[in-house]
Design a protein around this motif. Structure first.
Motif, PDB file in Angstrom:
ATOM      1  N   SER A  11       0.830  -1.209   0.000  1.00  0.00           N
ATOM      2  CA  SER A  11       0.000   0.000   0.000  1.00  0.00           C
ATOM      3  C   SER A  11       0.859   1.252   0.000  1.00  0.00           C
ATOM      4  O   SER A  11       0.391   2.344   0.276  1.00  0.00           O
ATOM      5  CB  SER A  11      -0.926   0.006   1.216  1.00  0.00           C
ATOM      6  OG  SER A  11      -0.178  -0.029   2.402  1.00  0.00           O
ATOM      7  N   GLY A  12       2.169   1.103  -0.292  1.00  0.00           N
ATOM      8  CA  GLY A  12       3.038   2.265  -0.382  1.00  0.00           C
ATOM      9  C   GLY A  12       4.068   2.275   0.720  1.00  0.00           C
ATOM     10  O   GLY A  12       4.186   1.345   1.496  1.00  0.00           O
ATOM     11  N   THR A 182       1.606  12.360  -3.229  1.00  0.00           N
ATOM     12  CA  THR A 182       1.615  11.381  -4.318  1.00  0.00           C
ATOM     13  C   THR A 182       2.985  10.713  -4.362  1.00  0.00           C
ATOM     14  O   THR A 182       4.005  11.385  -4.518  1.00  0.00           O
ATOM     15  CB  THR A 182       1.306  12.051  -5.664  1.00  0.00           C
ATOM     16  OG1 THR A 182       0.011  12.672  -5.592  1.00  0.00           O
ATOM     17  CG2 THR A 182       1.298  11.024  -6.786  1.00  0.00           C
ATOM     18  N   HIS A 202       1.107   5.505  -5.102  1.00  0.00           N
ATOM     19  CA  HIS A 202      -0.180   5.754  -4.458  1.00  0.00           C
ATOM     20  C   HIS A 202      -0.313   7.235  -4.133  1.00  0.00           C
ATOM     21  O   HIS A 202       0.680   7.970  -4.059  1.00  0.00           O
ATOM     22  CB  HIS A 202      -0.319   4.944  -3.168  1.00  0.00           C
ATOM     23  CG  HIS A 202      -0.476   3.472  -3.388  1.00  0.00           C
ATOM     24  ND1 HIS A 202      -1.664   2.888  -3.731  1.00  0.00           N
ATOM     25  CD2 HIS A 202       0.438   2.470  -3.327  1.00  0.00           C
ATOM     26  CE1 HIS A 202      -1.503   1.579  -3.867  1.00  0.00           C
ATOM     27  NE2 HIS A 202      -0.223   1.311  -3.624  1.00  0.00           N
ATOM     28  N   THR A 203      -1.542   7.653  -3.904  1.00  0.00           N
ATOM     29  CA  THR A 203      -1.823   9.011  -3.452  1.00  0.00           C
ATOM     30  C   THR A 203      -2.502   8.934  -2.087  1.00  0.00           C
ATOM     31  O   THR A 203      -3.399   8.107  -1.883  1.00  0.00           O
ATOM     32  CB  THR A 203      -2.739   9.752  -4.449  1.00  0.00           C
ATOM     33  OG1 THR A 203      -2.055   9.861  -5.701  1.00  0.00           O
ATOM     34  CG2 THR A 203      -3.074  11.153  -3.945  1.00  0.00           C
ATOM     35  N   TYR A 204      -2.050   9.774  -1.167  1.00  0.00           N
ATOM     36  CA  TYR A 204      -2.566   9.775   0.197  1.00  0.00           C
ATOM     37  C   TYR A 204      -3.056  11.165   0.595  1.00  0.00           C
ATOM     38  O   TYR A 204      -2.518  12.180   0.140  1.00  0.00           O
ATOM     39  CB  TYR A 204      -1.470   9.384   1.202  1.00  0.00           C
ATOM     40  CG  TYR A 204      -0.778   8.080   0.937  1.00  0.00           C
ATOM     41  CD1 TYR A 204      -1.258   6.896   1.469  1.00  0.00           C
ATOM     42  CD2 TYR A 204       0.383   8.037   0.160  1.00  0.00           C
ATOM     43  CE1 TYR A 204      -0.604   5.691   1.238  1.00  0.00           C
ATOM     44  CE2 TYR A 204       1.038   6.841  -0.079  1.00  0.00           C
ATOM     45  CZ  TYR A 204       0.548   5.669   0.467  1.00  0.00           C
ATOM     46  OH  TYR A 204       1.198   4.485   0.230  1.00  0.00           O
ATOM     47  N   THR A 226      -5.342   6.354   2.236  1.00  0.00           N
ATOM     48  CA  THR A 226      -5.048   6.098   0.830  1.00  0.00           C
ATOM     49  C   THR A 226      -6.193   6.573  -0.053  1.00  0.00           C
ATOM     50  O   THR A 226      -7.351   6.206   0.157  1.00  0.00           O
ATOM     51  CB  THR A 226      -4.799   4.599   0.574  1.00  0.00           C
ATOM     52  OG1 THR A 226      -3.743   4.145   1.428  1.00  0.00           O
ATOM     53  CG2 THR A 226      -4.416   4.343  -0.875  1.00  0.00           C
ATOM     54  N   SER A 228      -5.757   6.708  -3.729  1.00  0.00           N
ATOM     55  CA  SER A 228      -5.701   5.863  -4.925  1.00  0.00           C
ATOM     56  C   SER A 228      -4.362   5.151  -5.010  1.00  0.00           C
ATOM     57  O   SER A 228      -3.432   5.478  -4.276  1.00  0.00           O
ATOM     58  CB  SER A 228      -5.918   6.715  -6.180  1.00  0.00           C
ATOM     59  OG  SER A 228      -4.878   7.670  -6.323  1.00  0.00           O
TER      60      SER A 228
END
Length: 228
Positions: A11-12, A182, A202-204, A226, A228
């Motif tokens: 998840s990053g 991002t 991912h973008t948070y 999260t 995306s």
């Protein structure tokens, strides 16, 4: 490989954080409010009020100055990712008293140290600016220590920050920031340069608390969601 012991996961690069004590429907803003009341209560006789005293009029421009090693942004209000292995420039704000601009500069410096420390395998600067009671900070640096012990490092994974806003909660002392982060795709490689695993970007949405106490700045807490 146990992803729970590493700074990067599926998840990053933000490790999964404990949700103990948090209702599933609570917003990130509520998490920050709870953190402020819970953590400050042990340091002062009364909890700090959650209502901000003022806001920064130009948060993005102040943050850009904090990471002057960053390229000039192509998009207004966006702080671009640094090239791999490029250390963000230490901001003068680290030697200044508490203010919204200084808090924002310190936070952005710390944020941009995260991918840099993964790329070069050195968490020392991140640790120096992390509050001892910051759960996220400790989880992140512990994971990176394990990664370094395995002679592994990251390639890629740079951060781009946008929509940065900072509030002053306790005059000259406590600050909260919200922003969008991002993260670029990355890979983890071993000492021979062999790819161990690849990770999507991912973008948070991120909330963070920065404090100025006893003449020093530290990052006190961070919560993320999260997008995306």
């Amino acid at each position: 490989m146990d992803h729970s012991t590493r700074p990067m996961s599926d998840s990053g690069s933000f490790p999964r954080m404990s949700t103990q004590g948090r209702g599933p429907g609570r917003s990130r803003a509520a998490m920050i409010a709870i953190a402020l009341v819970a953590t400050v209560g042990g340091c002062t006789p009364e909890p700090i009020p959650i209502e901000p005293t003022r806001t920064s009029a130009t948060p993005a421009s102040s943050a850009t100055a904090a990471a002057s090693s960053t390229p000039t942004p192509d998009v207004p209000g966006e702080i671009s990712a640094l090239p791999d292995g490029t250390k963000p420039e230490r901001p003068a704000a680290l030697d200044q008293a508490g203010s919204i601009d200084a808090a924002q500069a310190v936070l952005m410096y710390w944020i941009y140290l995260l991918p840099y420390s993964q790329q070069v395998g050195d968490p020392s600067d991140v640790k120096a600016l992390s509050h001892p009671d910051c759960t996220f900070c400790r989880s992140w640096t512990d994971a990176l220590d394990t990664m370094v012990a395995r002679n592994e490092r990251a390639v890629g994974g740079g951060y781009t920050v946008s929509d940065l806003t900072t509030l002053e909660v306790d005059l000259g002392r406590w600050y909260t920031s919200t922003f969008t982060l991002t993260e670029a795709p990355s890979t983890e490689v071993n000492e021979f340069g062999t790819t161990i695993k690849s990770y999507p970007g991912h973008t948070y949405k991120v909330d963070a608390i920065v404090v100025y106490e006893s003449g020093a700045w530290t990052v006190r807490a961070l919560a993320h969601e999260t997008v995306s």
